[in-house]
Write a protein that holds these residues in place. Structure first.
Motif, PDB file in Angstrom:
ATOM      1  N   GLU A 246       0.799  -1.223   0.000  1.00 31.94           N
ATOM      2  CA  GLU A 246       0.000   0.000   0.000  1.00 31.94           C
ATOM      3  C   GLU A 246       0.832   1.274   0.000  1.00 31.94           C
ATOM      4  O   GLU A 246       0.284   2.361  -0.018  1.00 31.94           O
ATOM      5  CB  GLU A 246      -0.963  -0.010   1.186  1.00 31.94           C
ATOM      6  CG  GLU A 246      -2.018  -1.106   1.083  1.00 31.94           C
ATOM      7  CD  GLU A 246      -3.079  -0.992   2.160  1.00 31.94           C
ATOM      8  OE1 GLU A 246      -2.705  -0.664   3.306  1.00 31.94           O
ATOM      9  OE2 GLU A 246      -4.246  -1.238   1.863  1.00 31.94           O
ATOM     10  N   ASN A 247       2.141   1.156   0.001  1.00 31.81           N
ATOM     11  CA  ASN A 247       3.009   2.332   0.007  1.00 31.81           C
ATOM     12  C   ASN A 247       3.156   2.864  -1.413  1.00 31.81           C
ATOM     13  O   ASN A 247       4.185   2.720  -2.064  1.00 31.81           O
ATOM     14  CB  ASN A 247       4.378   1.976   0.589  1.00 31.81           C
ATOM     15  CG  ASN A 247       5.301   3.185   0.633  1.00 31.81           C
ATOM     16  OD1 ASN A 247       4.847   4.327   0.665  1.00 31.81           O
ATOM     17  ND2 ASN A 247       6.598   2.921   0.606  1.00 31.81           N
ATOM     18  N   GLY A 248       2.080   3.473  -1.908  1.00 32.82           N
ATOM     19  CA  GLY A 248       2.127   4.004  -3.256  1.00 32.82           C
ATOM     20  C   GLY A 248       0.913   4.857  -3.549  1.00 32.82           C
ATOM     21  O   GLY A 248      -0.061   4.857  -2.796  1.00 32.82           O
ATOM     22  N   TYR A 249       0.986   5.598  -4.653  1.00 32.88           N
ATOM     23  CA  TYR A 249      -0.154   6.417  -5.063  1.00 32.88           C
ATOM     24  C   TYR A 249      -0.016   6.817  -6.524  1.00 32.88           C
ATOM     25  O   TYR A 249       1.065   6.748  -7.112  1.00 32.88           O
ATOM     26  CB  TYR A 249      -0.295   7.668  -4.189  1.00 32.88           C
ATOM     27  CG  TYR A 249       0.956   8.491  -3.980  1.00 32.88           C
ATOM     28  CD1 TYR A 249       1.494   9.280  -5.000  1.00 32.88           C
ATOM     29  CD2 TYR A 249       1.600   8.515  -2.734  1.00 32.88           C
ATOM     30  CE1 TYR A 249       2.622  10.054  -4.792  1.00 32.88           C
ATOM     31  CE2 TYR A 249       2.735   9.281  -2.524  1.00 32.88           C
ATOM     32  CZ  TYR A 249       3.243  10.049  -3.545  1.00 32.88           C
ATOM     33  OH  TYR A 249       4.365  10.813  -3.348  1.00 32.88           O
ATOM     34  N   LEU A 250      -1.157   7.204  -7.090  1.00 32.24           N
ATOM     35  CA  LEU A 250      -1.183   7.857  -8.385  1.00 32.24           C
ATOM     36  C   LEU A 250      -1.184   9.361  -8.144  1.00 32.24           C
ATOM     37  O   LEU A 250      -1.911   9.848  -7.276  1.00 32.24           O
ATOM     38  CB  LEU A 250      -2.437   7.469  -9.174  1.00 32.24           C
ATOM     39  CG  LEU A 250      -2.673   5.993  -9.454  1.00 32.24           C
ATOM     40  CD1 LEU A 250      -4.015   5.807 -10.157  1.00 32.24           C
ATOM     41  CD2 LEU A 250      -1.543   5.403 -10.281  1.00 32.24           C
ATOM     42  N   PHE A 251      -0.385  10.074  -8.898  1.00 32.33           N
ATOM     43  CA  PHE A 251      -0.434  11.528  -8.868  1.00 32.33           C
ATOM     44  C   PHE A 251      -1.157  11.998 -10.123  1.00 32.33           C
ATOM     45  O   PHE A 251      -0.811  11.599 -11.240  1.00 32.33           O
ATOM     46  CB  PHE A 251       0.966  12.142  -8.822  1.00 32.33           C
ATOM     47  CG  PHE A 251       0.974  13.583  -9.252  1.00 32.33           C
ATOM     48  CD1 PHE A 251       0.458  14.568  -8.432  1.00 32.33           C
ATOM     49  CD2 PHE A 251       1.446  13.946 -10.513  1.00 32.33           C
ATOM     50  CE1 PHE A 251       0.412  15.892  -8.847  1.00 32.33           C
ATOM     51  CE2 PHE A 251       1.414  15.262 -10.942  1.00 32.33           C
ATOM     52  CZ  PHE A 251       0.898  16.237 -10.102  1.00 32.33           C
ATOM     53  N   ILE A 252      -2.179  12.851  -9.966  1.00 28.01           N
ATOM     54  CA  ILE A 252      -2.915  13.386 -11.105  1.00 28.01           C
ATOM     55  C   ILE A 252      -2.914  14.916 -11.038  1.00 28.01           C
ATOM     56  O   ILE A 252      -2.839  15.500  -9.956  1.00 28.01           O
ATOM     57  CB  ILE A 252      -4.363  12.851 -11.162  1.00 28.01           C
ATOM     58  CG1 ILE A 252      -5.128  13.215  -9.880  1.00 28.01           C
ATOM     59  CG2 ILE A 252      -4.378  11.356 -11.391  1.00 28.01           C
ATOM     60  CD1 ILE A 252      -6.589  12.793  -9.906  1.00 28.01           C
ATOM     61  N   PRO A 253      -3.021  15.597 -12.194  1.00 25.10           N
ATOM     62  CA  PRO A 253      -2.930  17.059 -12.227  1.00 25.10           C
ATOM     63  C   PRO A 253      -4.264  17.748 -11.959  1.00 25.10           C
ATOM     64  O   PRO A 253      -4.630  18.706 -12.645  1.00 25.10           O
ATOM     65  CB  PRO A 253      -2.446  17.317 -13.664  1.00 25.10           C
ATOM     66  CG  PRO A 253      -3.071  16.227 -14.454  1.00 25.10           C
ATOM     67  CD  PRO A 253      -3.059  15.023 -13.549  1.00 25.10           C
ATOM     68  N   ASP A 254      -4.990  17.286 -10.962  1.00 29.81           N
ATOM     69  CA  ASP A 254      -6.260  17.906 -10.591  1.00 29.81           C
ATOM     70  C   ASP A 254      -5.984  19.010  -9.584  1.00 29.81           C
ATOM     71  O   ASP A 254      -5.391  18.745  -8.530  1.00 29.81           O
ATOM     72  CB  ASP A 254      -7.201  16.861  -9.998  1.00 29.81           C
ATOM     73  CG  ASP A 254      -8.576  17.425  -9.705  1.00 29.81           C
ATOM     74  OD1 ASP A 254      -9.182  17.988 -10.632  1.00 29.81           O
ATOM     75  OD2 ASP A 254      -9.036  17.332  -8.554  1.00 29.81           O
TER      76      ASP A 254
ATOM     77  N   LEU B  51      -3.364  13.240  -4.959  1.00 34.05           N
ATOM     78  CA  LEU B  51      -2.912  11.862  -4.816  1.00 34.05           C
ATOM     79  C   LEU B  51      -4.106  10.923  -4.681  1.00 34.05           C
ATOM     80  O   LEU B  51      -5.089  11.240  -4.014  1.00 34.05           O
ATOM     81  CB  LEU B  51      -2.009  11.707  -3.590  1.00 34.05           C
ATOM     82  CG  LEU B  51      -0.809  12.656  -3.479  1.00 34.05           C
ATOM     83  CD1 LEU B  51       0.003  12.322  -2.231  1.00 34.05           C
ATOM     84  CD2 LEU B  51       0.055  12.606  -4.729  1.00 34.05           C
ATOM     85  N   VAL B  52      -3.987   9.756  -5.317  1.00 37.96           N
ATOM     86  CA  VAL B  52      -4.948   8.667  -5.146  1.00 37.96           C
ATOM     87  C   VAL B  52      -4.152   7.493  -4.589  1.00 37.96           C
ATOM     88  O   VAL B  52      -3.351   6.870  -5.299  1.00 37.96           O
ATOM     89  CB  VAL B  52      -5.619   8.280  -6.477  1.00 37.96           C
ATOM     90  CG1 VAL B  52      -6.658   7.189  -6.255  1.00 37.96           C
ATOM     91  CG2 VAL B  52      -6.260   9.505  -7.137  1.00 37.96           C
ATOM     92  N   GLN B  53      -4.326   7.212  -3.309  1.00 37.04           N
ATOM     93  CA  GLN B  53      -3.524   6.224  -2.612  1.00 37.04           C
ATOM     94  C   GLN B  53      -3.847   4.803  -3.073  1.00 37.04           C
ATOM     95  O   GLN B  53      -4.977   4.481  -3.412  1.00 37.04           O
ATOM     96  CB  GLN B  53      -3.762   6.320  -1.103  1.00 37.04           C
ATOM     97  CG  GLN B  53      -3.426   7.663  -0.491  1.00 37.04           C
ATOM     98  CD  GLN B  53      -1.934   7.937  -0.399  1.00 37.04           C
ATOM     99  OE1 GLN B  53      -1.120   7.025  -0.564  1.00 37.04           O
ATOM    100  NE2 GLN B  53      -1.570   9.181  -0.101  1.00 37.04           N
ATOM    101  N   PHE B  54      -2.814   3.933  -3.077  1.00 39.38           N
ATOM    102  CA  PHE B  54      -3.044   2.513  -3.289  1.00 39.38           C
ATOM    103  C   PHE B  54      -3.769   1.976  -2.054  1.00 39.38           C
ATOM    104  O   PHE B  54      -3.319   2.188  -0.931  1.00 39.38           O
ATOM    105  CB  PHE B  54      -1.719   1.763  -3.443  1.00 39.38           C
ATOM    106  CG  PHE B  54      -0.957   2.090  -4.697  1.00 39.38           C
ATOM    107  CD1 PHE B  54      -1.424   3.018  -5.610  1.00 39.38           C
ATOM    108  CD2 PHE B  54       0.244   1.457  -4.975  1.00 39.38           C
ATOM    109  CE1 PHE B  54      -0.722   3.318  -6.775  1.00 39.38           C
ATOM    110  CE2 PHE B  54       0.963   1.737  -6.123  1.00 39.38           C
ATOM    111  CZ  PHE B  54       0.480   2.681  -7.032  1.00 39.38           C
TER     112      PHE B  54
END
Length: 816
Positions: free
Chosen positions: A277-285, A290-293
């Motif tokens: 779970e140590n991760g995320y998506l970064f999006i330009p909103d 961040l959208v965490q795993f």
């Protein structure tokens, strides 16, 4: 200046109610009908060689055998529990399944290498690996084997994930409004013209059954790999001759005239499951989100899909496709998984790209993000003269040009959103033309926006409502200066003929607030006090007066259905001006602005914020052309007046500007989004100054101030000499409910002093770190070691000898 996009949301209020539903149906992979055949293996070939299907089948057989050999012999080891035995069996089954679908790492051959990275290619599939010499990280152009669970992915998605290219298309001979989806696996694509290049490899995916030929190129650069869809050799559906031949050979079947609408190239590069779970998506909103795993994330259809630089009104008009999210200003996205992270920068073709980001269980088991390039767009085709009735279809013409994405692989010590933003800052300096700012002293330049005048609706005719004349503006500036505001950047709005709500025929300055002479005198006065003055030029985007020789039907921006695009105001409406017409008028008016002694223009809307194609035959412009037009206006403004600012601007405008106003500090509040982060602010601090929206009309003034301190932003205020109640009933200023300068003067002076203490000596410093110390307490660190801790909580924060009062901040100079 009007708050960006409020008018758009009012115009299309009904459309917004259906946006999410229609968007999901249009964009969700698998929702569209897909009748293509679905073979189990890639059926491809290199020119003059055996088919890739044969080679890949052999590779995968070797993979499966190796996997089986690696398993312990029966009876040699015993599990402690039935549960562990089942878990081991499931893991083995998953590994075997993965090995049958994807090539193993040892089947890739070296294509290019530098001191940091190796690029390896699998010639039979077109996939590649990137090996990082700095930390031994391996990046795959397909999903990671870690955590693969065969049962969590449908057969359709297994093929999508196996394919280097995902394609959306429309069949003009069947349903002109229905998007279908396919990939190189389903289309039994062959690989042709494979060759190693100086920095990587080039190949072509050929799909004769559907008539698509997609040439691609992958290049290794310093610390990144660039993937590119090439225009040269690109083929989009069958030619007329091929269609006749097809129908002759298949007498019972008519060719469907398939044409590409969108392409994703290597969409699963960097994707990862939520097993760790140590991760995320970064999006330009917004400024960055961040959208965490999440391992326990429930299955849902929540995902992010937004067009870079916002909607194109020439296609979105009348087709219910407006997004209710904030427009994407930065052409970036990122993925962090464990100790490794990448930043993707969409470079060539960014004007025609979308960012797609999907957390695990929204489409498949992976967290993934990618760029989707648009080649054709849906639009509304009217069928009557009033242009009210019609149907949805796609543009016949394809947008041409190379499309590329750079994937930067970050050092292990910089594998987070701060590292991503820092690398983007480097891109902005090295490739986008930005330079570090130079400061004269340690005083920030407070952003003061003055409202000159507006009109008020009357029974027979409108009345002119002066709110801040040039003489009164001198009074405002003089008082703020006398109580401690040492430096101001003053933007004057509503100065044009007719006031704030009048567009077109801007010069001379309206006599109701002092005319050209009054404005020139005010500018000289402000300069003598050490302040800078710009005029709001965003209103050149619209015309509702007919001045400048403008005729709506002739000079307005038109969509592909020849509909002139108009914005409904609170009272009345304005026409969106063709970009080429606007450019011509503005460039003529720069000389008039220069005569006043103004320091620059504050631009926005159609000059830096909107990016629209124009199908007006007199002024025809693609979306890419419109960007060039805007950049030319910025460049000429800077050249002739000395500087330019932008409001809520797209990042291609930043190399021309001195200040960015209205830089977002919050995301769009989707339920699946987890955390707003100051990615944009980290990337920009030290390159340009920036502020968020006006402090005196914000919903939560205290939080606004703290957020600006945390994000390194300069506060901004919208002021009038007239009392606030005088704005009630004006055509366009109903959102500005507290602007009377005497109500705010002492508070402004107080906050200016506090912000100077916090940010004055770091205006030209890069942000080097940002983190959460505990819930509601965040720290920002600058390159010179200065730290600022912001406490949003209702109780004090105390730790490591540092105390921060409730709803306050503390400054720790020099890393103390």
């Amino acid at each position: 200046m009007k708050q960006p996009f409020n008018n758009v949301k009012r115009i299309f209020a009904v459309a917004l109610l259906v946006t999410l539903t229609s968007f999901t149906l249009m964009s969700y992979p698998g929702a569209a009908e897909n009748k293509a055949e679905q073979p189990n293996q890639v059926d491809a070939s290199m020119a003059g060689a055996a088919t890739a299907a044969e080679k890949l089948a052999g590779d995968q057989a070797d993979n499966a055998a190796a996997t089986q050999e690696s398993q312990p012999a029966a009876g040699k080891e015993k599990s402690n529990t039935t549960a562990s035995s089942s878990k081991s069996a499931a893991k083995t089954e998953g590994a075997n399944s993965y090995a049958r679908i994807f090539p193993s790492d040892d089947q890739f051959t070296l294509a290019a290498e530098n001191t940091r990275l190796q690029l390896l290619v699998h010639q039979n599939s077109g996939h590649f690996l990137v090996k990082d010499k700095r930390d031994d990280n391996v990046w795959r152009s397909f999903p990671s084997p870690e955590g693969w669970k065969d049962k969590e992915n449908t057969d359709t998605w297994k093929k999508h994930m196996q394919s280097p290219v995902f394609i959306k298309y429309v069949e003009f001979n069947v349903r002109k409004d229905q998007v279908k989806e396919t990939n190189v696996i389903d289309q039994k694509s062959t690989i042709e013209q494979f060759e190693l290049t100086e920095n990587g490899f080039r190949l072509t995916f050929s799909m004769p059954k559907i008539g698509f030929i997609i040439p691609i190129e992958v290049n290794l650069k310093d610390d990144y790999v660039e993937t590119k869809v090439l225009e040269e050799g690109f083929k989009d559906g069958k030619t007329a001759e091929e269609m006749k031949q097809f129908e002759a050979e298949n007498k019972k079947k008519k060719d469907n005239d398939a044409r590409i609408t969108g392409i994703r190239l290597y969409p699963f590069l960097g994707s990862a499951t939520s097993e760790q779970e140590n991760g995320y998506l970064f999006i330009p909103d917004g400024p960055g989100t961040l959208v965490q795993f999440k391992r326990d994330r429930p299955p849902n259809n929540n995902f992010y899909f937004e067009r870079i630089y916002g909607d194109d009104l020439a296609f979105s008009n009348n087709n219910n496709s407006f997004s209710i999210r904030q427009p994407v200003r930065m052409p970036v996205f990122g993925i962090k998984s464990g100790e490794q992270a990448l930043l993707a920068v969409i470079d060539q073709g960014a004007e025609y790209a979308n960012v797609l980001a999907a957390p695990s269980k929204s489409m498949n088991q992976y967290n993934w993000a990618t760029a989707e390039f648009t080649y054709r767009q849906r639009f509304f085709q009217p069928t009557d003269k009033r242009k009210l009735n019609g149907f949805q279809t796609f543009s016949r013409a394809r947008t041409e040009g190379d499309r590329s994405v750079r994937y930067y692989f970050l050092d292990r010590g910089a594998s987070d959103y701060v590292g991503m933003a820092s690398r983007f800052r480097q891109f902005l300096m090295e490739d986008a033309g930005l330079s570090p700012i130079k400061t004269e002293d340690d005083n920030i330049s407070l952003q003061v926006h003055l409202l000159g005048a507006d009109s008020r609706k009357g029974f027979l005719w409108d009345s002119y409502e002066p709110l801040t004349t040039t003489t009164q503006a001198e009074e405002v500036v003089n008082e703020l200066t006398s109580i401690g505001v040492k430096k101001m950047s003053i933007a004057y709005s509503g100065w044009q003929k007719g006031g704030f709500s009048e567009n077109g025929g801007h010069f001379p300055v309206d006599s109701g607030i002092g005319g050209n002479d009054g404005m020139s005198h005010f500018i000289d006065f402000a300069h003598a006090k050490g302040h800078r003055v710009t005029l709001d030029g965003s209103s050149y985007t619209f015309n509702n007066s007919g001045r400048d020789g403008f005729r709506s039907s002739r000079d307005g921006l038109q969509d592909l259905g020849a509909v002139v695009i108009q914005f409904r105001e609170h009272e009345g409406k304005s026409t969106l001006v063709s970009p080429r017409f606007m450019e011509e008028v503005m460039l003529k008016d720069l000389a008039k602005a220069k005569q006043l002694g103004v320091d620059g223009l504050t631009l926005g809307y159609g000059i830096g914020a909107f990016l629209n194609s124009d199908f007006n035959e007199r002024y025809k412009a693609t979306r890419k052309d419109a960007r060039k037009i805007q950049e030319n206006v910025f460049a000429k403004t800077k050249e002739q007046l000395g500087s330019a600012d932008v409001t809520n601007g797209n990042f291609y405008a930043l190399k021309y500007v001195e200040h960015v106003h209205g830089l977002s500090d919050e995301n769009s509040f989707d339920l699946f989004l987890d955390e707003t982060v100051p990615f944009a602010q980290i990337a920009l601090h030290g390159l340009v100054t920036y502020s968020s929206w006006y402090a005196n009309v914000t919903d939560n003034y205290g939080t606004y101030l703290l957020k600006n301190i945390e994000y390194g932003a300069i506060p901004a205020f919208m002021l009038t000499h007239a009392q606030s109640q005088e704005l009630i009933g004006t055509r366009s200023l109903f959102n500005y409910y507290s602007t009377y300068y005497k109500d705010w003067a002492e508070e402004i002076a107080k906050q200016y002093s506090r912000f100077n203490e916090a940010l004055g000596d770091v205006q030209n410093e890069f942000i080097a770190g940002h983190r959460t110390l505990e819930e509601g307490v965040n720290e920002t660190e600058y390159a010179n070691g200065k730290r600022i801790i912001v406490n949003y909580n209702a109780v004090p924060y105390e730790k490591d000898g540092v105390t921060v009062d409730a709803k306050d901040f503390a400054v720790l100079p020099g890393g103390g």
